[in-house]
Design an enzyme around this catalytic site. Sequence first.
Site, mmCIF file in Angstrom:
data_model
loop_
_atom_site.group_PDB
_atom_site.id
_atom_site.type_symbol
_atom_site.label_atom_id
_atom_site.label_comp_id
_atom_site.label_asym_id
_atom_site.label_seq_id
_atom_site.Cartn_x
_atom_site.Cartn_y
_atom_site.Cartn_z
ATOM 1 N N HIS A 95 36.453 42.510 -55.859
ATOM 2 C CA HIS A 95 35.859 43.324 -54.222
ATOM 3 C C HIS A 95 36.915 42.791 -53.649
ATOM 4 O O HIS A 95 36.425 41.276 -52.716
ATOM 5 C CB HIS A 95 34.643 43.290 -54.365
ATOM 6 C CG HIS A 95 34.157 44.209 -53.958
ATOM 7 N ND1 HIS A 95 33.818 44.333 -51.863
ATOM 8 C CD2 HIS A 95 33.528 45.810 -53.856
ATOM 9 C CE1 HIS A 95 33.600 45.665 -51.464
ATOM 10 N NE2 HIS A 95 33.386 46.817 -52.686
ATOM 11 N N GLU A 168 39.361 51.261 -54.004
ATOM 12 C CA GLU A 168 38.728 51.437 -53.298
ATOM 13 C C GLU A 168 38.888 50.872 -51.911
ATOM 14 O O GLU A 168 40.124 49.886 -50.732
ATOM 15 C CB GLU A 168 36.911 50.189 -53.103
ATOM 16 C CG GLU A 168 36.739 50.495 -54.100
ATOM 17 C CD GLU A 168 35.021 49.819 -54.042
ATOM 18 O OE1 GLU A 168 34.107 50.282 -53.954
ATOM 19 O OE2 GLU A 168 35.529 48.711 -53.361
ATOM 20 N N SER A 210 33.046 54.971 -48.775
ATOM 21 C CA SER A 210 31.428 55.749 -48.171
ATOM 22 C C SER A 210 31.350 57.115 -48.885
ATOM 23 O O SER A 210 31.172 58.156 -48.673
ATOM 24 C CB SER A 210 32.562 56.068 -46.960
ATOM 25 O OG SER A 210 32.459 54.971 -45.924
HETATM 26 P P1 13P Z 1 30.393 51.844 -49.417
HETATM 27 O O1 13P Z 1 29.506 52.848 -50.154
HETATM 28 O O2 13P Z 1 29.267 51.496 -48.313
HETATM 29 O O3 13P Z 1 31.519 52.333 -48.885
HETATM 30 O O4 13P Z 1 30.715 50.332 -50.056
HETATM 31 C C1 13P Z 1 31.854 50.644 -51.175
HETATM 32 C C2 13P Z 1 31.838 49.567 -52.351
HETATM 33 O O5 13P Z 1 32.535 48.515 -51.363
HETATM 34 C C3 13P Z 1 31.657 49.481 -53.063
HETATM 35 O O6 13P Z 1 31.624 48.485 -53.945
#
Ligand code: 13P
Length: 246
Positions: A95, A168, A210
């Site tokens: 991540h 992401e 998000s």
């Molecule tokens: P958010 O949905 O809070 O933007 O986070 C995304 C995320 O990093 C999920 O692993």
Amino acid sequence: MHKLIIGNWKMALGYKESVTLAENLVLSQPYRPLLAEVGVCPSFVALSSVANILEGTAIFWGAQDATQFVPGPVTGGTSLESLVELDCRYVILGHSERRQLFGETDELVRLKLQAVLERTNLIPIVCVGETLAEREAGQAEEKVGGQLRAIFNSVVVPAGREVVLAYEPIWAIGTGKTSTPTQAEAMHHFIRQFLKELGIEGNRILYGGSVKPENAGQLLSQPNIDGLLVGGASLSADSFWSIVFA
Ligand code: 13P
């Protein structure tokens, strides 16, 4: 293959809050056929208790990280074997917060992926994504392709094993800025083609950044978006179920 919706609770909740959220998820699951595969990744301290609450329900669980080391003298580490003992189904790897805050590199993610595939039946969820500066410089695909090449370098994915990818974009995580469905779809298509060239096929590719009840449906309707990795909006049962049924 079913869409996959994963709630990543990060370090946002304490132990008691995590237990409460797991209980709320079970109590508030809508009485409608669940067409997606659904899972949550609580923090390590809450994982065992959350697993007990979710056992026998339609919700799977997993971990947000693990070490590649075998059980032994690794202070502060969490072994893959202990995740298997807790009947985890998933483990998130690489991540961007692990990379930014803990200095994790593609090479470390590669070692972890190899360990997951060699020593467990866990489904790895491998995260990739570019920064805002890289996107604005037109280097998003180059960055993500480079990450994929490095992480999958000499990793053998055995037949029948699924490696889930999560795209992401770093600029969309926790910022309220979502990639448009078209932008995300283009990157997912790129990732699928890139993996194919590496001889890796049949992956589900999740979008994260998000995601909210309001944008989940449009994202999920894209042909190459096979699911969602949800941070902030997975911290309330109502909002998480709204995303699952978007
Ligand atoms: P958010 O949905 O809070 O933007 O986070 C995304 C995320 O990093 C999920 O692993």
